[in-house]
Design a protein around this motif. Sequence first.
Motif, PDB file in Angstrom:
ATOM      1  N   TRP A  48      24.570  62.717 -59.002  1.00 14.13           N
ATOM      2  CA  TRP A  48      25.583  62.709 -58.262  1.00 14.13           C
ATOM      3  C   TRP A  48      25.999  64.495 -58.160  1.00 14.13           C
ATOM      4  CZ3 TRP A  48      29.903  58.702 -55.709  1.00 14.13           C
ATOM      5  CH2 TRP A  48      28.935  58.000 -56.155  1.00 14.13           C
ATOM      6  N   SER A  49      25.864  65.207 -57.016  1.00  9.95           N
ATOM      7  CA  SER A  49      26.394  66.136 -56.928  1.00  9.95           C
ATOM      8  C   SER A  49      28.056  66.357 -56.351  1.00  9.95           C
ATOM      9  CB  SER A  49      25.558  67.331 -55.756  1.00  9.95           C
ATOM     10  OG  SER A  49      26.023  66.829 -54.718  1.00  9.95           O
ATOM     11  N   HIS A  50      28.849  65.273 -56.459  1.00  8.25           N
ATOM     12  CA  HIS A  50      29.923  65.515 -55.864  1.00  8.25           C
ATOM     13  C   HIS A  50      30.974  64.180 -56.359  1.00  8.25           C
ATOM     14  CE1 HIS A  50      28.136  61.858 -52.907  1.00  8.25           C
ATOM     15  NE2 HIS A  50      29.652  61.478 -53.121  1.00  8.25           N
ATOM     16  N   PHE A  51      32.414  64.687 -55.500  1.00 13.36           N
ATOM     17  CA  PHE A  51      32.985  63.231 -56.627  1.00 13.36           C
ATOM     18  C   PHE A  51      33.681  61.777 -54.865  1.00 13.36           C
ATOM     19  CE2 PHE A  51      33.400  66.816 -59.125  1.00 13.36           C
ATOM     20  CZ  PHE A  51      33.673  66.363 -60.610  1.00 13.36           C
ATOM     21  N   GLU A  52      34.558  61.402 -56.061  1.00 13.10           N
ATOM     22  CA  GLU A  52      34.283  60.045 -55.258  1.00 13.10           C
ATOM     23  C   GLU A  52      36.112  59.552 -55.240  1.00 13.10           C
ATOM     24  OE1 GLU A  52      30.416  58.690 -52.498  1.00 13.10           O
ATOM     25  OE2 GLU A  52      31.791  57.157 -54.179  1.00 13.10           O
ATOM     26  N   PHE A  53      37.185  59.094 -54.022  1.00 11.76           N
ATOM     27  CA  PHE A  53      38.275  58.731 -54.456  1.00 11.76           C
ATOM     28  C   PHE A  53      37.389  57.190 -54.640  1.00 11.76           C
ATOM     29  CE2 PHE A  53      42.746  58.863 -53.325  1.00 11.76           C
ATOM     30  CZ  PHE A  53      43.050  58.165 -54.633  1.00 11.76           C
ATOM     31  N   CYS A  54      37.964  56.107 -55.322  1.00 14.05           N
ATOM     32  CA  CYS A  54      37.924  55.182 -55.135  1.00 14.05           C
ATOM     33  C   CYS A  54      38.960  54.341 -54.292  1.00 14.05           C
ATOM     34  CB  CYS A  54      37.233  54.450 -56.015  1.00 14.05           C
ATOM     35  SG  CYS A  54      35.918  55.149 -57.393  1.00 14.05           S
ATOM     36  N   LYS A  83      42.376  48.715 -50.376  1.00  9.15           N
ATOM     37  CA  LYS A  83      42.102  48.138 -49.793  1.00  9.15           C
ATOM     38  C   LYS A  83      40.371  49.262 -48.715  1.00  9.15           C
ATOM     39  CE  LYS A  83      44.159  44.204 -50.198  1.00  9.15           C
ATOM     40  NZ  LYS A  83      43.814  43.476 -51.082  1.00  9.15           N
ATOM     41  N   LEU A  84      40.128  50.260 -49.744  1.00  3.69           N
ATOM     42  CA  LEU A  84      38.921  50.935 -49.170  1.00  3.69           C
ATOM     43  C   LEU A  84      38.072  50.076 -48.625  1.00  3.69           C
ATOM     44  CD1 LEU A  84      39.752  54.543 -50.371  1.00  3.69           C
ATOM     45  CD2 LEU A  84      40.448  53.256 -48.681  1.00  3.69           C
ATOM     46  N   ASP A  85      37.452  50.268 -47.270  1.00  6.22           N
ATOM     47  CA  ASP A  85      36.119  49.760 -46.542  1.00  6.22           C
ATOM     48  C   ASP A  85      34.428  50.560 -47.750  1.00  6.22           C
ATOM     49  OD1 ASP A  85      36.870  48.590 -45.098  1.00  6.22           O
ATOM     50  OD2 ASP A  85      36.289  49.830 -43.459  1.00  6.22           O
ATOM     51  N   GLU A  86      35.377  51.783 -48.055  1.00  4.79           N
ATOM     52  CA  GLU A  86      33.845  52.317 -48.321  1.00  4.79           C
ATOM     53  C   GLU A  86      34.819  53.835 -49.997  1.00  4.79           C
ATOM     54  OE1 GLU A  86      32.313  55.731 -45.109  1.00  4.79           O
ATOM     55  OE2 GLU A  86      31.058  53.443 -46.116  1.00  4.79           O
ATOM     56  N   ALA A  87      34.490  54.383 -50.686  1.00  2.71           N
ATOM     57  CA  ALA A  87      35.320  55.416 -51.643  1.00  2.71           C
ATOM     58  C   ALA A  87      34.919  56.373 -50.128  1.00  2.71           C
ATOM     59  CB  ALA A  87      34.208  55.665 -52.864  1.00  2.71           C
ATOM     60  N   LEU A  88      35.823  57.716 -50.502  1.00  2.00           N
ATOM     61  CA  LEU A  88      36.029  58.536 -49.976  1.00  2.00           C
ATOM     62  C   LEU A  88      35.271  59.614 -49.979  1.00  2.00           C
ATOM     63  CD1 LEU A  88      40.056  58.010 -49.119  1.00  2.00           C
ATOM     64  CD2 LEU A  88      37.732  57.593 -47.852  1.00  2.00           C
ATOM     65  N   GLU A  89      34.328  61.053 -49.907  1.00  2.00           N
ATOM     66  CA  GLU A  89      33.959  61.484 -50.346  1.00  2.00           C
ATOM     67  C   GLU A  89      35.150  62.418 -50.901  1.00  2.00           C
ATOM     68  OE1 GLU A  89      30.378  64.903 -50.020  1.00  2.00           O
ATOM     69  OE2 GLU A  89      30.403  63.266 -49.168  1.00  2.00           O
ATOM     70  N   ILE A  90      34.807  63.397 -51.732  1.00  2.00           N
ATOM     71  CA  ILE A  90      36.329  64.518 -52.479  1.00  2.00           C
ATOM     72  C   ILE A  90      35.818  65.799 -51.680  1.00  2.00           C
ATOM     73  CG2 ILE A  90      37.484  65.591 -54.037  1.00  2.00           C
ATOM     74  CD1 ILE A  90      37.862  63.019 -55.463  1.00  2.00           C
TER      75      ILE A  90
END
Length: 302
Positions: A48-54, A83-90
Amino acid sequence: MNYYFAYHSNENSEPFDFKGGYGFSESTKVEKVNIGDVVYVIQKLKGWSHFEFCGKFKIVGKYEDTLNFKNRPYRVKLEDLSKLDEALEIDENVWSDLLPKSTYKYQWNNFQKHFCKQGSSLQRQLDKEVVNVLESFLHGSEHDTITSDISSINDIDLSSTEKDILIKSRLGQGKFKSNVKRVWGTSSCVVTLCDIQELLIASHIKAWSDCSNSEERLDGANGLLLCAHIDKLFDNHLITFKPKSQGYTLTVSTKLNIRDLKGLGIHEGETVDFTHMSFENKARFSNYMEHHNKIFDSKNVI
């Protein structure tokens, strides 16, 4: 209760799944945390080239699993709080601006210094400023608005110090809230008189995005100290304060149920006490309220 972060790093090829908990190779690291502690998880998978907030999780247990996790058998069991629907791209630039400046000497950006240091997962307690930033990204559309406003600050021709003040104020952490308290001469909600600081928000009368300059954004006369639920109604122009005699009275949108509002400590017609304001502050407050009331009236035409 303590707050930590955990990094699901590029050693992993599968996205973070809280159902499997979070593990370590050494039992001593699990022993450091307690049941009830909170952990925020950041991930960047292999390739991956990006981070995500789970999201945000609570530690609800500890266990050992050598069968399924041979390399990291000492684990904490997690409950999903966000309870996020999906991880948030940072966006690393935005996060770097929002977070307090890290003192680590690595040649990384500020976001990476906070969350990518090897061996820090669930080991280093997070301070309140960092927790506030993490929480700001867990509030849906509020996060989008904050991110947009922060991006606009970075586009303004200001010194780094001035930008830092504005960014912290947009998060409700700094100068603006102090200015509102000073102008009003109180640290309580102007409606309920509640003085529990953790519940109070310095709410802009003229919205941050509508302000013409930094002076308006940080002007204490452009703010009201409100409980969080009242701030939400005020921000959405479902309540306002209209001038009457020598003061301002609480006015409620016809879209709301008066009986429901009473249960929340909101009573139409109550007068807001602004006798502690100076003449100059009252004049600016009146101008800001005129702006807010025009929008309120346009949204509440019968």
